[in-house]
Scaffold this motif. Structure first.
Motif, PDB file in Angstrom:
ATOM      1  N   THR A  45       0.823  -1.084  -0.095  1.00  0.00           N
ATOM      2  CA  THR A  45       0.168   0.098   0.102  1.00  0.00           C
ATOM      3  C   THR A  45       0.775   1.278   0.146  1.00  0.00           C
ATOM      4  OG1 THR A  45      -1.990   0.057   0.619  1.00  0.00           O
ATOM      5  CG2 THR A  45      -0.674   0.796   2.332  1.00  0.00           C
ATOM      6  N   MET A  46       1.921   1.161   0.712  1.00  0.00           N
ATOM      7  CA  MET A  46       2.924   2.446   0.706  1.00  0.00           C
ATOM      8  C   MET A  46       3.354   2.806  -0.691  1.00  0.00           C
ATOM      9  SD  MET A  46       5.340   2.011   4.090  1.00  0.00           S
ATOM     10  CE  MET A  46       6.159   3.362   3.621  1.00  0.00           C
ATOM     11  N   VAL A  47       3.664   1.669  -1.575  1.00  0.00           N
ATOM     12  CA  VAL A  47       4.377   1.657  -2.721  1.00  0.00           C
ATOM     13  C   VAL A  47       3.279   2.184  -3.567  1.00  0.00           C
ATOM     14  CG1 VAL A  47       5.209   0.520  -4.859  1.00  0.00           C
ATOM     15  CG2 VAL A  47       6.343   0.425  -2.598  1.00  0.00           C
ATOM     16  N   TYR A  48       2.018   1.591  -3.695  1.00  0.00           N
ATOM     17  CA  TYR A  48       1.018   2.040  -4.390  1.00  0.00           C
ATOM     18  C   TYR A  48       0.643   3.661  -4.181  1.00  0.00           C
ATOM     19  CZ  TYR A  48      -3.255   2.451  -6.951  1.00  0.00           C
ATOM     20  OH  TYR A  48      -4.246   2.906  -7.974  1.00  0.00           O
ATOM     21  N   GLY A  49       0.608   3.880  -2.888  1.00  0.00           N
ATOM     22  CA  GLY A  49       0.275   5.172  -2.452  1.00  0.00           C
ATOM     23  C   GLY A  49       1.072   6.167  -3.107  1.00  0.00           C
ATOM     24  N   ILE A  50       2.509   6.001  -3.279  1.00  0.00           N
ATOM     25  CA  ILE A  50       3.414   6.830  -3.789  1.00  0.00           C
ATOM     26  C   ILE A  50       3.492   7.012  -5.373  1.00  0.00           C
ATOM     27  CG2 ILE A  50       5.544   5.940  -3.495  1.00  0.00           C
ATOM     28  CD1 ILE A  50       6.281   8.493  -1.743  1.00  0.00           C
ATOM     29  N   VAL A  51       3.738   5.788  -5.842  1.00  0.00           N
ATOM     30  CA  VAL A  51       3.816   5.678  -7.392  1.00  0.00           C
ATOM     31  C   VAL A  51       2.634   5.051  -8.099  1.00  0.00           C
ATOM     32  CG1 VAL A  51       6.305   6.006  -7.680  1.00  0.00           C
ATOM     33  CG2 VAL A  51       5.352   3.729  -6.893  1.00  0.00           C
ATOM     34  N   GLU A  52       1.414   4.647  -7.520  1.00  0.00           N
ATOM     35  CA  GLU A  52       0.598   4.047  -8.244  1.00  0.00           C
ATOM     36  C   GLU A  52       0.848   2.807  -8.894  1.00  0.00           C
ATOM     37  OE1 GLU A  52      -2.021   6.949 -10.222  1.00  0.00           O
ATOM     38  OE2 GLU A  52      -2.131   7.756  -8.442  1.00  0.00           O
ATOM     39  N   LEU A  53       1.841   1.978  -8.044  1.00  0.00           N
ATOM     40  CA  LEU A  53       2.062   0.667  -8.763  1.00  0.00           C
ATOM     41  C   LEU A  53       1.990  -0.481  -7.894  1.00  0.00           C
ATOM     42  CD1 LEU A  53       3.804  -1.151 -10.815  1.00  0.00           C
ATOM     43  CD2 LEU A  53       5.934  -0.491  -9.081  1.00  0.00           C
ATOM     44  N   ILE A  54       1.312  -1.381  -8.383  1.00  0.00           N
ATOM     45  CA  ILE A  54       1.215  -2.658  -7.575  1.00  0.00           C
ATOM     46  C   ILE A  54       2.422  -3.492  -7.755  1.00  0.00           C
ATOM     47  CG2 ILE A  54      -0.082  -4.895  -7.390  1.00  0.00           C
ATOM     48  CD1 ILE A  54      -2.079  -2.531  -7.166  1.00  0.00           C
ATOM     49  N   ASN A  55       3.283  -3.596  -6.806  1.00  0.00           N
ATOM     50  CA  ASN A  55       4.611  -4.091  -6.846  1.00  0.00           C
ATOM     51  C   ASN A  55       4.377  -5.541  -6.633  1.00  0.00           C
ATOM     52  OD1 ASN A  55       7.279  -4.920  -6.702  1.00  0.00           O
ATOM     53  ND2 ASN A  55       7.538  -3.733  -4.632  1.00  0.00           N
ATOM     54  N   PHE A  56       4.095  -6.450  -7.640  1.00  0.00           N
ATOM     55  CA  PHE A  56       3.780  -7.718  -7.556  1.00  0.00           C
ATOM     56  C   PHE A  56       5.042  -8.462  -6.822  1.00  0.00           C
ATOM     57  CE2 PHE A  56       0.563  -6.888 -10.812  1.00  0.00           C
ATOM     58  CZ  PHE A  56      -0.310  -7.716 -10.039  1.00  0.00           C
ATOM     59  N   ALA A  57       6.302  -8.002  -7.066  1.00  0.00           N
ATOM     60  CA  ALA A  57       7.210  -8.702  -6.413  1.00  0.00           C
ATOM     61  C   ALA A  57       7.502  -8.446  -4.900  1.00  0.00           C
ATOM     62  CB  ALA A  57       8.623  -8.035  -7.125  1.00  0.00           C
ATOM     63  N   HIS A  58       6.635  -7.796  -4.144  1.00  0.00           N
ATOM     64  CA  HIS A  58       6.757  -7.576  -2.915  1.00  0.00           C
ATOM     65  C   HIS A  58       6.567  -8.719  -2.209  1.00  0.00           C
ATOM     66  CE1 HIS A  58       6.878  -5.380   0.992  1.00  0.00           C
ATOM     67  NE2 HIS A  58       5.826  -5.794   1.229  1.00  0.00           N
ATOM     68  N   GLY A  59       5.552  -9.857  -2.540  1.00  0.00           N
ATOM     69  CA  GLY A  59       5.332 -11.026  -1.886  1.00  0.00           C
ATOM     70  C   GLY A  59       6.682 -11.933  -1.942  1.00  0.00           C
ATOM     71  N   ASP A  60       7.298 -11.773  -3.347  1.00  0.00           N
ATOM     72  CA  ASP A  60       8.442 -12.926  -3.388  1.00  0.00           C
ATOM     73  C   ASP A  60       9.668 -12.061  -2.601  1.00  0.00           C
ATOM     74  OD1 ASP A  60       7.249 -14.950  -5.080  1.00  0.00           O
ATOM     75  OD2 ASP A  60       6.694 -12.747  -6.207  1.00  0.00           O
ATOM     76  N   LEU A  61       9.730 -10.848  -2.535  1.00  0.00           N
ATOM     77  CA  LEU A  61      10.841 -10.310  -1.406  1.00  0.00           C
ATOM     78  C   LEU A  61      10.554 -10.696  -0.118  1.00  0.00           C
ATOM     79  CD1 LEU A  61      13.078  -7.931  -1.535  1.00  0.00           C
ATOM     80  CD2 LEU A  61      11.039  -6.471  -0.747  1.00  0.00           C
ATOM     81  N   PHE A  62       9.384 -10.922   0.141  1.00  0.00           N
ATOM     82  CA  PHE A  62       8.999 -11.451   1.659  1.00  0.00           C
ATOM     83  C   PHE A  62       9.526 -12.660   1.805  1.00  0.00           C
ATOM     84  CE2 PHE A  62       5.741 -14.284   3.271  1.00  0.00           C
ATOM     85  CZ  PHE A  62       5.727 -14.098   4.785  1.00  0.00           C
ATOM     86  N   MET A  63       9.208 -13.783   0.755  1.00  0.00           N
ATOM     87  CA  MET A  63       9.894 -14.856   0.725  1.00  0.00           C
ATOM     88  C   MET A  63      11.533 -14.913   0.965  1.00  0.00           C
ATOM     89  SD  MET A  63      11.475 -17.135  -1.735  1.00  0.00           S
ATOM     90  CE  MET A  63      11.273 -16.335  -3.286  1.00  0.00           C
TER      91      MET A  63
END
Ligand code: ATP
Ligand code: MG
Lengths: 335, 239
Positions: A45-63
């Motif tokens: 949500t932070m990334v979306y809020g600032i650049v309006e991008l769904i950062n699909f890689a975020h879940g895999d970063l978590f992994m």
């Protein structure tokens, strides 16, 4: 519904629990999982809020953060915490290394994969994000194949890995039928202060004000002398670091990690962000808790095979009646 | 001494195939109010966005205080004291009035100076002090314009670019805002003012440029342009 199903599902032949005890138990489980989901949802949500991008890689970063934590466990030769102790001090280096690693990697991803596309059509960075997600997924697969004991000497790269029980699973409530473990308490001890800290940062600090300014009007932000790229980079670092913390908490709480967990948990977290109102920080936390609760209650009272259906049914219902999500006031609501 | 504070030489800029500025030159001397007038789409906003480093120029050069600035990022230009009140005000709608003003002072470290400038802005626009805890987006159009000007003053400008400060606000408020512009100028601030309201702008400014489809077609002392038949016909609505 009712205590009969509950009895069937309980193993180990404990005393029968009353209906309200069963419910309370599920609330504890739901909130614990919900807080982990919420911490990851904040990164979306932070990334979306600032650049309006769904950062699909975020879940895999978590992994990847969880794999780093397991690597640390292996390198330090950490074993399950001994009887009587609350937790192993070996979790400290994990809580330092994973957020630094995930924050740093997330900054690099923005720098290399998203920043060059800042003025391109919306779809371009989105496709780029999916690409980064695949790269991370395959790094996870490679990582799980490393010849280390914690990775089964690399024999089974894709298989789930046991994560040592570094935090005691002893019941803090003693002989009570309801279980509240140290690892559940740890979830709250770690996530609640982080969320409070984040909201203080966003509301009161110079960086936080700059982040909100960039989210609300990037051109005006530049005209105020704000280095927009730096503020966006800082947002990626913070969001990634929260995901890093979440990965350690997840691993300590669930005691198993696998290379596809980023997709699985990431989907819940992304759903939580949308449910709460994408771009809205309290919304992400609320969405995480709601999803954690839906999961726990459906598992208990309906059936696990219906859990995903319930999560998305609730999402769809909420979006029909509140298209901007639970806390999003309108489509423009951001950071 | 001497030499202009701002100097744009033969700048060209555009949006894809559209050429918005076709070799535009202008200069502003220290202490002046200069106005740039022109019809819709003439390229006035594009000119200011290029000067502020928001939009890139394709050729030409822009100097501020003797230094070339057209390759600098926008935040470095603000740091040098070249500040803009943009078209449409662009206040931060979900930040409070106070936070909007604080962001104006984003690059400043001189706490005493910042405190003085808060007082200065609140003296210029007492309504902002009254509304300090309110979200910027809840202000009226005129109040938002005051906020945008106040926010720019908080940046400690040496040159202030203003893009149509009278747009969409009531005539009484327009008069008040033009009074403020004069007052800021008397306090030593140099101003480049873009306006559609050519009559008001020419009365306020010392010098003026007339822009048509990306080129300067007329320039001179504001009083002379006010009397020029071409200006009277095209911009002052006289036959
Ligand atoms: N973002 C953009 N994309 C494409 N074309 C643009 C863009 N911004 C401006 N233009 C075009 O560039 C030209 C100059 O526009 P500009 O906004 O500078 O004019 P202006 O003099 O400020 O007009 P106004 O009085 O309406 O504000 C116009 O033809 C306009 O259509
Ligand atoms: Mg304009």
């Amino acid at each position: 519904m009712g205590s009969e199903d509950a009895e069937d599902q309980r193993e180990g032949g404990r005393e029968l629990m009353t209906d309200s005890e069963v419910l309370l138990q599920q609330v504890i489980i739901g909130l614990s999982n919900g807080m982990i989901i919420a911490l990851i949802a904040l990164g979306y949500t932070m990334v979306y809020g600032i650049v309006e991008l769904i950062n699909f890689a975020h879940g895999d970063l978590f992994m990847l953060g969880a794999f780093l934590a397991l690597t640390i466990a292996g390198a330090l030769g950490l074993d399950a915490v001994s009887e009587g102790a609350l937790f192993s001090w070996g979790i400290l280096p994990m809580f330092v290394a994973a957020p630094i690693f995930c924050g740093g990697v997330n900054w690099c991803v923005d720098r290399l994969a998203y920043r060059p596309l800042r003025n391109a059509p919306r779809l371009a960075p989105l496709v780029s994000a999916i690409g980064v997600s695949f790269v991370f997924l395959n790094i996870g697969l490679l990582w799980g194949g490393l010849p280390m004991e914690v990775f089964n000497m690399g024999q089974t790269a894709a298989a789930p890995k046991d994560f040592p029980a570094l935090v005691s699973n002893e019941n803090l409530l003693g002989e009570s039928d309801i279980t509240l473990t140290i690892s559940q308490v740890l979830v709250f001890v770690i996530t609640v202060p982080l969320m409070i800290g984040l909201s203080v940062l966003v509301r009161f600090t110079r960086l936080g004000k700059a982040m909100r300014a960039v989210a609300q009007n990037p051109v005006a932000a530049r005209l105020m002398g704000i280095d927009v790229d730096r503020v966006i980079g800082a947002t990626f670092i913070i969001g990634g670091a929260l995901g890093g913390v979440a990965s350690v908490v997840y691993a300590l709480y669930n005691n198993t990690i696998y290379f596809q967990m980023g997709f699985r948990v990431g989907l819940d977290a992304f759903t939580a962000a949308v449910l709460g109102g994408i771009g809205n920080l309290p919304g992400a936390v609320l969405g995480g808790l709601v999803i954690g609760m839906i999961r726990a209650l459906t598992d208990q009272y309906i059936a696990t095979e219906w859990t995903n259906v319930m999560v998305f049914a609730v999402l769809i219902l909420v979006l029909i009646f509140r298209p901007a999500g639970l806390l999003g006031t309108h489509a423009q609501e951001k950071v | 001494m001497g030499g202009p504070l701002l100097k744009a030489e033969a700048i060209r800029a555009g949006y894809g195939p559209i050429e918005a500025l076709k070799g535009l030159s202008l200069s502003v001397a220290p202490g002046e109010i200069v106005t740039l007038i022109g019809a819709n789409g003439a390229g006035k906003s594009s000119t200011l966005l290029c000067i502020s480093g928001i939009h890139p120029i394709r050729s030409g050069a822009i100097h501020f205080d003797g230094e070339r600035i057209d390759k600098l990022p926008a935040h470095d230009i603000v740091k040098r004291g070249l500040v803009q009140v943009p078209e449409g005000r662009r206040i931060f709608p979900r930040l409070t009035v106070l936070e909007n003003l604080q962001l104006g002072a984003y690059l400043r470290k001189d706490l005493d100076g910042i405190k003085n400038d808060f007082e200065r802005v609140f003296a210029l626009f007492p309504i902002l002090a009254e509304r300090r805890a309110q979200a910027g987006g809840t202000l009226s159009g005129g109040e938002q314009q005051m906020l945008a000007i106040g926010r720019a003053v908080m940046s400690k400008p040496r040159l202030l670019l203003m893009d149509e400060p009278s747009m969409g606000i009531a005539p009484v408020l327009t008069a008040k805002i033009f009074d403020t512009i004069r007052e800021l100028n008397q306090q030593g601030l140099t101003i480049l003012l873009v306006e559609q309201n050519a009559h008001l702008a020419l009365q306020l400014a010392q010098r003026a440029y007339v822009l048509e489809t990306g080129q300067i077609v007329l320039e001179g002392p504001a009083q002379e342009l006010l009397a020029d038949p071409r200006v009277r016909k095209s911009y002052l609505g006289e036959e």
